[in-house]
Design a protein around this motif. Structure first.
Motif, PDB file in Angstrom:
ATOM      1  N   UNK A  53      44.124  40.680  29.574  1.00  0.00           N
ATOM      2  CA  UNK A  53      43.776  39.515  30.391  1.00  0.00           C
ATOM      3  C   UNK A  53      42.272  39.293  30.341  1.00  0.00           C
ATOM      4  N   UNK A  54      41.870  38.038  30.405  1.00  0.00           N
ATOM      5  CA  UNK A  54      40.454  37.724  30.555  1.00  0.00           C
ATOM      6  C   UNK A  54      40.034  38.121  31.965  1.00  0.00           C
ATOM      7  N   UNK A  55      38.837  38.680  32.094  1.00  0.00           N
ATOM      8  CA  UNK A  55      38.336  39.118  33.393  1.00  0.00           C
ATOM      9  C   UNK A  55      38.149  37.917  34.311  1.00  0.00           C
ATOM     10  N   UNK A  56      38.692  38.018  35.496  1.00  0.00           N
ATOM     11  CA  UNK A  56      38.444  37.013  36.531  1.00  0.00           C
ATOM     12  C   UNK A  56      38.081  37.754  37.809  1.00  0.00           C
ATOM     13  N   UNK A  57      37.042  37.322  38.474  1.00  0.00           N
ATOM     14  CA  UNK A  57      36.666  37.945  39.734  1.00  0.00           C
ATOM     15  C   UNK A  57      35.902  39.249  39.603  1.00  0.00           C
ATOM     16  N   UNK A  58      35.618  39.690  38.409  1.00  0.00           N
ATOM     17  CA  UNK A  58      34.823  40.897  38.214  1.00  0.00           C
ATOM     18  C   UNK A  58      35.657  42.150  38.061  1.00  0.00           C
ATOM     19  N   UNK A  59      34.986  43.194  37.589  1.00  0.00           N
ATOM     20  CA  UNK A  59      35.605  44.509  37.400  1.00  0.00           C
ATOM     21  C   UNK A  59      34.811  45.503  38.226  1.00  0.00           C
TER      22      UNK A  59
ATOM     23  N   UNK B 105      30.242  41.391  37.291  1.00  0.00           N
ATOM     24  CA  UNK B 105      30.682  40.029  37.577  1.00  0.00           C
ATOM     25  C   UNK B 105      30.630  39.094  36.376  1.00  0.00           C
ATOM     26  N   UNK B 106      29.864  39.443  35.352  1.00  0.00           N
ATOM     27  CA  UNK B 106      29.770  38.555  34.209  1.00  0.00           C
ATOM     28  C   UNK B 106      29.056  39.194  33.042  1.00  0.00           C
ATOM     29  N   UNK B 107      29.258  38.604  31.859  1.00  0.00           N
ATOM     30  CA  UNK B 107      28.609  39.059  30.626  1.00  0.00           C
ATOM     31  C   UNK B 107      28.108  37.843  29.866  1.00  0.00           C
ATOM     32  N   UNK B 108      27.029  38.021  29.113  1.00  0.00           N
ATOM     33  CA  UNK B 108      26.528  36.956  28.256  1.00  0.00           C
ATOM     34  C   UNK B 108      25.796  37.567  27.072  1.00  0.00           C
TER      35      UNK B 108
ATOM     36  N   UNK C 225      30.278  31.928  23.680  1.00  0.00           N
ATOM     37  CA  UNK C 225      31.106  32.418  24.773  1.00  0.00           C
ATOM     38  C   UNK C 225      31.196  33.937  24.693  1.00  0.00           C
ATOM     39  N   UNK C 226      31.145  34.584  25.849  1.00  0.00           N
ATOM     40  CA  UNK C 226      31.333  36.032  25.934  1.00  0.00           C
ATOM     41  C   UNK C 226      32.194  36.308  27.153  1.00  0.00           C
ATOM     42  N   UNK C 227      33.238  37.099  26.966  1.00  0.00           N
ATOM     43  CA  UNK C 227      34.170  37.345  28.063  1.00  0.00           C
ATOM     44  C   UNK C 227      34.786  38.725  27.920  1.00  0.00           C
ATOM     45  N   UNK C 228      34.922  39.407  29.063  1.00  0.00           N
ATOM     46  CA  UNK C 228      35.601  40.692  29.048  1.00  0.00           C
ATOM     47  C   UNK C 228      37.108  40.475  29.017  1.00  0.00           C
ATOM     48  N   UNK C 229      37.772  41.188  28.140  1.00  0.00           N
ATOM     49  CA  UNK C 229      39.230  41.211  28.103  1.00  0.00           C
ATOM     50  C   UNK C 229      39.642  42.608  28.534  1.00  0.00           C
ATOM     51  N   UNK C 230      40.357  42.698  29.637  1.00  0.00           N
ATOM     52  CA  UNK C 230      40.748  43.997  30.192  1.00  0.00           C
ATOM     53  C   UNK C 230      42.260  44.158  30.130  1.00  0.00           C
ATOM     54  N   UNK C 231      42.672  45.407  29.920  1.00  0.00           N
ATOM     55  CA  UNK C 231      44.088  45.718  29.827  1.00  0.00           C
ATOM     56  C   UNK C 231      44.587  46.159  31.201  1.00  0.00           C
TER      57      UNK C 231
END
Length: 181
Positions: free
Chosen positions: A98-104, A76-79, A85-91
């Protein structure tokens, strides 16, 4: 000239918190890396961060999440204290990032892989330079497993990725009431 004391105080606070986060990010947590992953656990392996190329203020991190449990879990999140700022970018399937929204979702007995040229962890607004040999602490927040602390070495651009055989971290999955294995 009037000194804007609230602005100065806020700046000092941000600097202090950033420095504290960098110190935390630079100190490996020896207990975060067990010798192996056992069934019924969620494990993170092969974690590393590429050294940023100056003058950029971003770094990319990579790792594999292996879900050894009988049920899916959601990242649900990373830090991290290494950046503001830390954010997952998923293909996605079309190859768009895309930036992760709603979790993976990490499927039961499945993997979620971040790898160069594909999905990655973007660490932005670095609080201090990252150099080869430094270590970055990354907190991964899972819906079921909770927070998993990962220690990722900083490696040079173009250096081979560390092998994924040694876990960077793992977390036992809590027992669910009424669940059967």
């Amino acid at each position: 000239m009037r000194v804007p004391w609230p602005g100065v105080a806020a700046g000092v606070l941000v600097l202090a918190l950033g420095a504290a986060g960098l110190v935390r990010a630079a100190v490996p947590e020896s207990s975060a890396a067990p010798a192996h992953s056992t069934p019924g656990q969620l494990a993170v392996t092969g974690a590393y961060v590429r050294e940023p190329v100056p003058p950029t203020q971003v770094a990319a991190g990579y790792f594999t999440v292996r879900n050894g449990t009988n049920r899916p879990d959601v990242l649900e999140g990373v830090s991290t204290g290494a950046g503001l700022s830390a954010q997952l970018h998923v293909m996605d399937r079309s190859g768009a990032m895309h930036a992760m929204t709603g979790g993976v979702t990490v499927p039961a007995h499945g993997d979620f892989v971040l790898t160069t040229g594909q999905s990655h962890l973007m660490i932005s607004q670095l609080v201090a330079p990252l150099h080869v040999g430094d270590h970055v602490n990354i907190d991964l927040d899972f819906r079921t497993a909770g927070t998993v602390d990962v220690v990722a070495p900083v490696i040079a651009v173009g250096a081979p990725a560390p092998t994924a055989s040694a876990p960077a971290a793992s977390a036992p999955m809590p027992a669910m009431s009424g669940a059967h294995s």
